[in-house]
Design a protein around this motif. Structure first.
Motif, mmCIF file in Angstrom:
data_model
loop_
_atom_site.group_PDB
_atom_site.id
_atom_site.type_symbol
_atom_site.label_atom_id
_atom_site.label_comp_id
_atom_site.label_asym_id
_atom_site.label_seq_id
_atom_site.Cartn_x
_atom_site.Cartn_y
_atom_site.Cartn_z
ATOM 1 N N SER A 170 0.819 -1.210 0.000
ATOM 2 C CA SER A 170 0.000 0.000 0.000
ATOM 3 C C SER A 170 0.853 1.261 0.000
ATOM 4 O O SER A 170 1.833 1.364 0.744
ATOM 5 C CB SER A 170 -0.916 0.014 1.226
ATOM 6 N N ALA A 176 -5.665 -1.392 -2.116
ATOM 7 C CA ALA A 176 -6.200 -2.166 -0.994
ATOM 8 C C ALA A 176 -7.699 -1.941 -0.833
ATOM 9 O O ALA A 176 -8.463 -2.888 -0.612
ATOM 10 C CB ALA A 176 -5.470 -1.787 0.291
ATOM 11 N N LEU A 188 -7.554 -9.924 3.795
ATOM 12 C CA LEU A 188 -6.632 -9.075 3.048
ATOM 13 C C LEU A 188 -5.623 -8.444 3.998
ATOM 14 O O LEU A 188 -5.981 -7.655 4.870
ATOM 15 C CB LEU A 188 -7.403 -7.983 2.306
ATOM 16 N N VAL A 190 -2.669 -5.914 4.322
ATOM 17 C CA VAL A 190 -2.169 -4.727 3.637
ATOM 18 C C VAL A 190 -0.932 -4.218 4.361
ATOM 19 O O VAL A 190 -0.983 -3.926 5.562
ATOM 20 C CB VAL A 190 -3.248 -3.622 3.604
ATOM 21 N N ILE A 204 -8.888 3.334 4.058
ATOM 22 C CA ILE A 204 -9.092 2.176 3.188
ATOM 23 C C ILE A 204 -10.469 1.578 3.427
ATOM 24 O O ILE A 204 -11.210 1.268 2.481
ATOM 25 C CB ILE A 204 -7.994 1.121 3.442
ATOM 26 N N LEU A 225 -9.966 -7.105 6.994
ATOM 27 C CA LEU A 225 -8.879 -6.173 6.691
ATOM 28 C C LEU A 225 -7.844 -6.204 7.808
ATOM 29 O O LEU A 225 -8.150 -5.923 8.972
ATOM 30 C CB LEU A 225 -9.428 -4.751 6.533
ATOM 31 N N PHE A 227 -4.256 -4.500 8.618
ATOM 32 C CA PHE A 227 -3.397 -3.414 8.157
ATOM 33 C C PHE A 227 -2.103 -3.377 8.962
ATOM 34 O O PHE A 227 -2.124 -3.309 10.195
ATOM 35 C CB PHE A 227 -4.128 -2.079 8.282
#
Length: 309
Positions: A170, A176, A188, A190, A204, A225, A227
């Motif tokens: 990212s 993303a 996911l 990121v 995001i 998500l 991160f």
């Protein structure tokens, strides 16, 4: 031809327990590899609908986005303009040289004015000078850029939808957000290339929620998500000794799958580190290669493990 390949894991003790594949998005499009074409395509359609004669955007002197922007617009009926962060030097970077060769008109911007984005003084000057200008956000960002990445996620999943998790790098968070918005995307992870940007996760998530199908709740998007904001190895475009050592090891094990120095190398390093430590909770992971290999031209050859591999 499938662009998914199996990787040889440098941490050999983990090979039997984990499967890590790479989606070579960098091989998709000759002019705008990786995520670049996907972020540009809807902006180009919008510029056409606006009947714009000029398309302008922003980026640094080694920007992958600017490089793809120039290479793509050279074959289109638009005048291409780029606001370049920082004063232009007499000797242009290889990236900017390519852009000039592709017919892009470069406008240097002071760093202070550049940070103002669309409120910058240079934006007003360009609008007055050219007239009907369509502006693409830095990095090909915004909702339209994310839409292209949402479509990209659908295409990747159609090739193989049996992964437990995806890994993506990212910068602006656009890729993303688009991938997260697709209902077919698994967990996911990121990895941000920026230093001190933990709040980007909220951006995001918000952008993804605007693009996701109405049947997908924000809570559902939030739950898948993950991160990571502390894997930048010293900051944007910086390389720690540990990262340099890892890239040499990875290049030796996977000489046909080069990583870029700013984004994918750091994401791969963090992912393999988690696998080696036994804390990666997935058995089948797909790493999305977002391109950026031209960025190696901003580094000395002795730091590029693919120069001789």
């Amino acid at each position: 031809m499938s662009l998914i390949y199996s990787l040889v894991l440098p941490c050999s003790n983990a090979i039997e327990d984990y499967k890590l594949d790479i989606y070579r998005g960098d091989l998709e499009h000759p002019n705008a590899p990786g995520n670049k074409w996907h972020k540009l395509q809807h902006h180009l359609k919008a510029a056409e609908q606006q009947n714009a004669s000029v398309i302008a955007t922003f980026g640094g002197p080694f920007s992958n986005h600017l490089h793809a922007f120039g290479a793509t617009l050279k074959d289109l009926p638009f005048r291409a303009v780029a606001v370049v962060r920082g004063e232009l030097q007499p000797k242009l970077t290889p990236t900017l040289k390519d852009m000039v060769s592709d017919g892009v008109e470069l406008w240097p911007s002071t760093r202070a004015d550049y940070r103002l984005g669309m409120d910058a003084q240079i934006v007003d000057e360009i609008n007055r000078y050219y007239g009907n200008v369509y502006w693409i956000p830095e990095g090909g960002g915004g909702k339209l850029g994310a839409m292209g990445c949402r479509d990209w996620a659908t295409d990747i999943n159609a090739i193989d939808g049996k992964y437990d998790a995806w890994v993506v790098s990212s910068g602006t968070g656009t890729t993303a957000a688009g991938m997260l918005a697709s209902h077919q995307t698994p967990d996911l992870h990121v990895f941000s290339a920026l230093k001190g940007e933990p709040a980007q996760r909220d951006l995001i998530l918000e952008l993804a929620s605007q693009l996701a199908d109405a049947s997908i709740s924000k809570e559902c998007l939030d739950s898948k998500l993950f991160f990571h904001f502390d894997c930048h190895e010293g900051g944007y475009a910086k390389q720690s000794p540990a990262l340099i050592g890892f890239m040499r090891e990875f290049a030796k094990a996977n000489p046909n799958h080069p990583l870029d120095p700013v984004y994918t190398s750091k994401s791969m390093y963090a992912t393999l580190k988690a696998i080696k430590e036994g804390v990666w909770p997935y058995r089948r992971t797909l790493f999305i290669h977002t391109g950026g290999l031209q960025g190696w031209r901003g580094y000395s050859k002795d730091t590029n493990p693919y120069w001789c591999s």
